[in-house]
Scaffold this active site. Structure first.
Site, short mmCIF file in Angstrom:
data_model
loop_
_atom_site.label_atom_id
_atom_site.label_comp_id
_atom_site.label_asym_id
_atom_site.label_seq_id
_atom_site.Cartn_x
_atom_site.Cartn_y
_atom_site.Cartn_z
CB ILE A 1 41.63 -2.72 41.51
CG1 ILE A 1 40.38 -2.45 42.61
CG2 ILE A 1 42.64 -3.85 41.86
CD1 ILE A 1 39.25 -3.50 42.39
N GLY A 2 43.83 -1.70 39.52
CA GLY A 2 44.88 -2.09 38.97
C GLY A 2 46.22 -1.03 39.23
CG MET A 3 45.84 3.12 37.98
SD MET A 3 47.36 3.53 37.31
CE MET A 3 46.68 4.83 36.11
CB CYS B 1 42.86 2.70 36.29
SG CYS B 1 42.66 1.65 38.03
N GLY B 2 39.88 2.66 36.12
CA GLY B 2 38.43 2.57 36.14
C GLY B 2 37.97 2.26 37.72
CB THR B 3 38.57 -0.58 39.73
OG1 THR B 3 39.62 -1.03 39.58
CG2 THR B 3 37.50 -1.20 39.00
NE ARG C 1 48.63 2.48 67.60
CZ ARG C 1 48.09 3.59 68.01
NH1 ARG C 1 48.69 4.70 68.19
NH2 ARG C 1 46.70 3.73 67.38
CG ASP D 1 42.90 3.21 32.87
OD1 ASP D 1 42.19 4.12 33.10
OD2 ASP D 1 42.64 1.87 32.88
CG HIS D 2 41.19 3.37 28.57
ND1 HIS D 2 42.11 2.63 29.02
CD2 HIS D 2 40.01 2.69 28.83
CE1 HIS D 2 41.64 1.43 29.30
NE2 HIS D 2 40.49 1.54 29.28
C1 RB5 Z 1 40.21 -0.82 32.18
O1 RB5 Z 1 39.34 -1.16 31.45
C2 RB5 Z 1 40.23 -1.18 33.67
O2 RB5 Z 1 40.26 -2.63 33.77
C3 RB5 Z 1 40.95 -0.24 34.41
O3 RB5 Z 1 40.71 0.97 34.27
C4 RB5 Z 1 41.08 -0.59 35.77
O4 RB5 Z 1 39.70 -0.58 36.21
C5 RB5 Z 1 41.86 -1.56 36.31
O5 RB5 Z 1 42.27 -2.08 37.50
#
Ligand code: RB5
Length: 151
Positions: free
Chosen positions: A69-71, A65-67, A132, A8-9
Site C-alpha cells: 500500500i505505502g509503495m 513492502c509489507g502490504t 477506450r 523496504d525491510h
Molecule cells: C513497514 O512496517 C510497513 O508499514 C510497510 O512495509 C508497508 O506495509 C507500508 O505500506
C-alpha cells in the site's frame, strides 16, 4: 526488459528472489535496495523505482513492502507513474490491460513470494488493450499537470 526493483525491510526476501528470477529470465534488472532487513522508510524506495521509470532508466518498476500500500501511494506521486497494487491474477491482468500500469506493487505480508513471481510474470506478459482504455489512461496522465481542473 529494463526493470527497476526496490523494497523496504518487510520485503527483502521477496525482492531478492524476484530480482534473481527476473535475471534468470533474461531481464536487465536494477536493484535499488533496501540494503537489508533493518527498518527503513518505504517512500524513499518507492521514489527510487518511480523516478527510474518516469525518467526512462527502466521500462517497468516493481515496488514491494509489507502490504504494497505505502509503495503504491508513494510511487503514484511521481508524474508518469501508474503504480498498481495487486494480489491476484485478475487485478494483475487488469492493471496492464485497462490501466497500462508501469509499476507493480505487492505486499510480502499479503502473498507468498512464489505467488508474487507468478503475478509478476503475468504482469510482464500482459499487453495494454488500448482503445477506450487509452482515453482513460490519458486522463490519468493529465492529472500530472492539471491537478486542479474544475469538476
Ligand atoms: C513497514 O512496517 C510497513 O508499514 C510497510 O512495509 C508497508 O506495509 C507500508 O505500506
Amino acid at each position: 526488459m529494463k526493470i527497476a526493483i526496490a523494497s523496504d525491510h518487510a520485503a527483502v526476501e521477496m525482492r531478492t528472489t524476484l530480482a534473481q528470477h527476473l535475471r534468470e529470465a533474461g531481464h536487465d534488472v536494477t536493484d535499488l535496495g533496501c540494503p537489508d532487513e533493518q527498518s527503513v522508510d518505504y517512500p524513499q524506495y518507492a521514489e527510487a523505482v518511480a523516478r527510474a521509470v518516469s525518467g526512462g532508466a527502466a521500462e517497468r518498476g516493481v515496488a514491494l513492502c509489507g502490504t504494497g500500500i505505502g509503495m503504491s501511494m508513494a510511487a503514484n506521486k511521481v508524474p508518469g507513474v501508474r503504480a498498481a497494487l495487486v494480489c491476484d491474477p485478475f487485478t494483475t491482468r487488469m492493471s496492464r490491460e485497462h490501466n497500462d500500469a508501469n509499476v507493480l506493487c505487492m505486499g510480502a505480508r499479503v502473498i507468498e513470494t512464489e505467488t508474487a513471481w507468478q503475478l509478476l510474470q503475468l504482469w510482464l506478459e500482459t499487453e495494454f488493450a488500448g482503445d477506450r482504455h487509452a482515453r482513460r489512461v490519458e486522463q490519468i496522465n493529465q492529472l500530472d499537470t492539471s491537478p486542479n481542473r474544475p469538476a
